[in-house]
Scaffold this active site. Structure first.
Site, PDB file in Angstrom:
ATOM      1  N   LYS A   1      19.325  25.870  -2.993  1.00 46.69           N
ATOM      2  CA  LYS A   1      19.563  24.968  -1.736  1.00 46.69           C
ATOM      3  C   LYS A   1      18.350  24.237  -1.287  1.00 46.69           C
ATOM      4  O   LYS A   1      18.317  23.153  -0.714  1.00 46.69           O
ATOM      5  CB  LYS A   1      20.421  25.844  -0.623  1.00 46.69           C
ATOM      6  CG  LYS A   1      21.083  25.040   0.403  1.00 46.69           C
ATOM      7  CD  LYS A   1      22.018  25.774   1.438  1.00 46.69           C
ATOM      8  CE  LYS A   1      23.043  26.481   0.404  1.00 46.69           C
ATOM      9  NZ  LYS A   1      24.061  27.063   1.302  1.00 46.69           N
TER      10      LYS A   1
ATOM     11  N   ARG B   1      25.333  34.733 -11.324  1.00 45.88           N
ATOM     12  CA  ARG B   1      25.560  33.508 -10.718  1.00 45.88           C
ATOM     13  C   ARG B   1      25.335  32.582 -11.985  1.00 45.88           C
ATOM     14  O   ARG B   1      25.124  32.818 -13.089  1.00 45.88           O
ATOM     15  CB  ARG B   1      24.677  33.301  -9.686  1.00 45.88           C
ATOM     16  CG  ARG B   1      23.206  33.182 -10.267  1.00 45.88           C
ATOM     17  CD  ARG B   1      22.109  33.169  -9.107  1.00 45.88           C
ATOM     18  NE  ARG B   1      22.253  31.810  -8.229  1.00 45.88           N
ATOM     19  CZ  ARG B   1      21.805  31.489  -7.007  1.00 45.88           C
ATOM     20  NH1 ARG B   1      20.855  32.288  -6.894  1.00 45.88           N
ATOM     21  NH2 ARG B   1      22.061  30.418  -6.618  1.00 45.88           N
TER      22      ARG B   1
ATOM     23  N   GLU C   1      27.856  29.384   3.471  1.00 48.77           N
ATOM     24  CA  GLU C   1      27.340  29.243   4.832  1.00 48.77           C
ATOM     25  C   GLU C   1      27.037  27.723   4.979  1.00 48.77           C
ATOM     26  O   GLU C   1      26.721  26.794   4.212  1.00 48.77           O
ATOM     27  CB  GLU C   1      26.006  29.749   4.620  1.00 48.77           C
ATOM     28  CG  GLU C   1      25.168  29.728   6.204  1.00 48.77           C
ATOM     29  CD  GLU C   1      23.635  30.450   5.890  1.00 48.77           C
ATOM     30  OE1 GLU C   1      22.903  30.195   7.048  1.00 48.77           O
ATOM     31  OE2 GLU C   1      23.356  30.761   4.875  1.00 48.77           O
TER      32      GLU C   1
END
Length: 599
Positions: free
Chosen positions: A305, A295, A60
């Protein structure tokens, strides 16, 4: 500069086992590719897909990529490379309020820097979710027409309450049984800007009693008046990520949609949605399948983020490319390289089990790659002057200049040697002299012998001090017949060996000594005395960067941005990509020669 080897396939893992099985069984053999993404009719007009598999890396564009994304990039692009497939770079730009072209540019730069391309011959596989907004809208109307979606008029708070909990079933919305005609009218009014932001939302009709809370009529479209970096002001409704993502995969003929474990609970909706659209004739089989892997959880950094944005916006760091940040832009500026990230990704592997990876593993991978590829140079980081009192002077009273020869790489004689000029006055490390030596100290001490690396054996004769008793100059005499590389070099045995640069020839340079941004392995973990969550900012390392003025051998003055070297005894350093200019490079410490955090 550090060099890189030709890539070899990464080690086996459960995802590769899935790909092997699918290829053996011909699961995706019937796929057709028309040269660009498209719906079922578009795909039917294509030719058999020459790519055995298609993967995708779908960031994104609302921030800079970080080290965790490197793992995903190497996994997805690496699979495509090793299986004669194609990996798409796709921007999931469905949230216009947080996205920008700056982030798009930074992401494409990072992928290229890691050594990958989305080009496949004449085929460019760079895509944007926003390019599919027309199809997504058509898909949403199809769901409504087939009784699989409805427009909800509940407030966000009412939706939260009726959604239920992990142990309590949800309740149907009072608007769940609106007619198809009513839902189509309202949805088109949403599209046409006739309803306020947040007043209506389109939801799929699945099962409010499902034990998987993600199947309790998830929202798929919301009203949001926001300018989009790609589509401008065409839309005032935008699809939700969980709705858009599987559609993007299907339109692009992705075979293996690989994501991290937090999306595991979303997989049933992924499959449900694609099957409903295939039933409606909008998508063609075989449909993509989603697979999840763990992850990256790395000690001494934050990869959230939200936290990275906070660090940048509150100016705890100098920007997204600050060398202390775990962003790929910061890592590149720090001197980390693609080969090191590849080795790191291979070493930690791919699994479904969550675990913490020690930051030292990443540093060791960088050391291993840099040790092989980086030429050696001499730098004095904490200089003090050494005067060789008996070194010859010319007729004008100036020091003689003598060439010493240092190998560019001790393990690669083919790289040759470079000239290091020797003069009467040298810079040495302050720590290499002790007036009163401690036990086991074998460098410069009064009346002691030590070798000047690549030069002569010298005998310390004393020192000068300032008014506060601090040593300012060290004096010595050299033994003329002991120069390195000459027959007399072994005539006198010494235990100490120190590095140096000529005062006359040295390049005075700004050097930045970077360390870890956080002093704790798990920043923000735990609670305060009054029971609140600890603020991760309290764990910032106040000594994460030290800026010094160092004395470097003259050849380093010609270093170009991103040239990497091992500064002998100190570690690996890189010419800063941002602040270095021709003739005046600035150096950043990439990593020390050994782990300085071991306890």
């Amino acid at each position: 500069m550090a060099s890189e080897k030709t890539p070899t396939p990464l080690g086996s893992n459960f995802i590769r086992a899935i790909v092997d099985k699918d290829l053996e069984q011909g699961v995706y053999q019937s796929r057709k590719w028309a040269g660009s993404p498209g719906d079922a009719a578009h795909q039917a007009a294509g030719q058999p897909d020459a790519a055995k598999i298609r993967t995708r890396f779908p960031p994104e564009p609302n921030g800079y990529l970080h080290i965790g994304h490197a793992k995903s990039i190497f996994l997805n692009f690496g699979l495509a490379r090793d299986y004669a497939g194609v990996c798409h770079l796709r921007f999931d730009d469905t949230n216009p309020e947080k996205e920008s072209q700056e982030y798009v540019d930074s992401i494409t730069d990072a992928v290229k820097w890691l050594g990958f391309s989305w080009e496949n011959g004449q085929e460019s596989n760079l895509y944007f979710a926003s390019n599919y907004f027309d199809f997504m809208y058509r898909a949403a109307e199809s769901l409504i027409e087939n009784g699989h979606a409805y427009v909800d008029s509940q407030t966000p708070e009412e939706m939260r309450i009726t959604r239920g909990t992990l142990t309590e079933a949800g309740k149907n919305s009072p608007w769940r049984d609106r007619t198809v005609a009513e839902n189509l009218t309202l949805f088109r009014e949403m599209r046409d800007g006739k309803h306020a932001d947040g007043s209506l939302i389109l939801r799929t009709k699945i099962d409010m009693a499902s034990p998987n809370i993600n199947l309790r009529d998830p929202a798929i479209y919301r009203v949001r008046r926001a300018h989009h970096h790609n589509t401008g002001d065409k839309w005032c409704i935008y699809p939700m990520y969980t709705f858009a993502h599987p559609i993007e995969d299907a339109l692009e003929q992705i075979t293996h949609s690989i994501c991290t474990l937090e999306f595991e609970d979303q997989r049933p909706f992924y499959d449900w949605l694609l099957e409903r659209l295939a039933e409606a004739g909008l998508l063609a089989h075989p449909l993509p399948k989603q697979y999840e892997f763990a992850r990256l959880n790395l000690t001494y950094v934050v990869l959230s983020k939200r936290k990275l944005i906070q660090l940048v916006e509150e100016k705890h760091v100098s920007g997204w490319d600050d060398p202390r940040l775990p962003t790929l832009a910061g890592a590149r500026r720090r001197g980390y390289n693609a080969a090191g990230f590849r080795l790191f990704t291979d070493r930690i592997g791919v699994s479904k089990a969550d675990s913490w990876i020690e930051y030292t593993i990443l540093e060791d991978c960088m050391r291993e790659v840099l040790n092989e590829g980086s030429e050696r140079r001499i730098a004095v980081l904490d200089p003090i002057k050494l005067v060789i009192d008996n070194y010859p002077l010319d007729s004008n009273g100036k020091s003689q200049v003598e060439d010493c020869f240092a190998p560019n790489h001790p393990l690669k004689p083919e790289l040759g040697k470079r000239v290091v000029p020797l003069t009467r006055e040298l810079w040495i490390e302050r720590e290499d002299f002790m007036e009163v030596p401690s036990k086991g100290f074998f460098r410069l001490v009064p009346d002691g012998l030590v070798r000047l690396r690549y030069g002569y054996v010298v005998k310390c004769t004393g020192c000068e001090k300032d008014a506060n008793g601090n040593v300012t100059v060290v004096h010595c005499e050299y033994l003329p017949d002991t120069k390195s590389g000459t027959p007399g070099s072994d005539s006198i045995k010494v235990k100490g060996n120190i590095h140096w640069v000529s005062v006359t020839h040295a390049y005075e340079c700004e050097v930045r000594l970077y360390d870890r941004l956080f002093k704790e392995a798990h920043p923000g973990q735990g609670h305060t005395e009054d029971g609140r969550d600890r603020d991760f900012l309290t764990d910032l390392n106040p000594n994460s960067v030290t800026v010094i003025t160092a004395q470097l051998e003259p050849s380093l003055k010609d270093a170009k941005a991103e040239d990497s070297f091992q500064f002998e005894r100190h570690g690996y350093f890189v010419a800063d990509i941002k602040d270095s200019v021709a003739g005046t490079p600035v150096f950043n410490r990439t990593v020390t020669l050994r782990d300085a955090w071991q306890k």
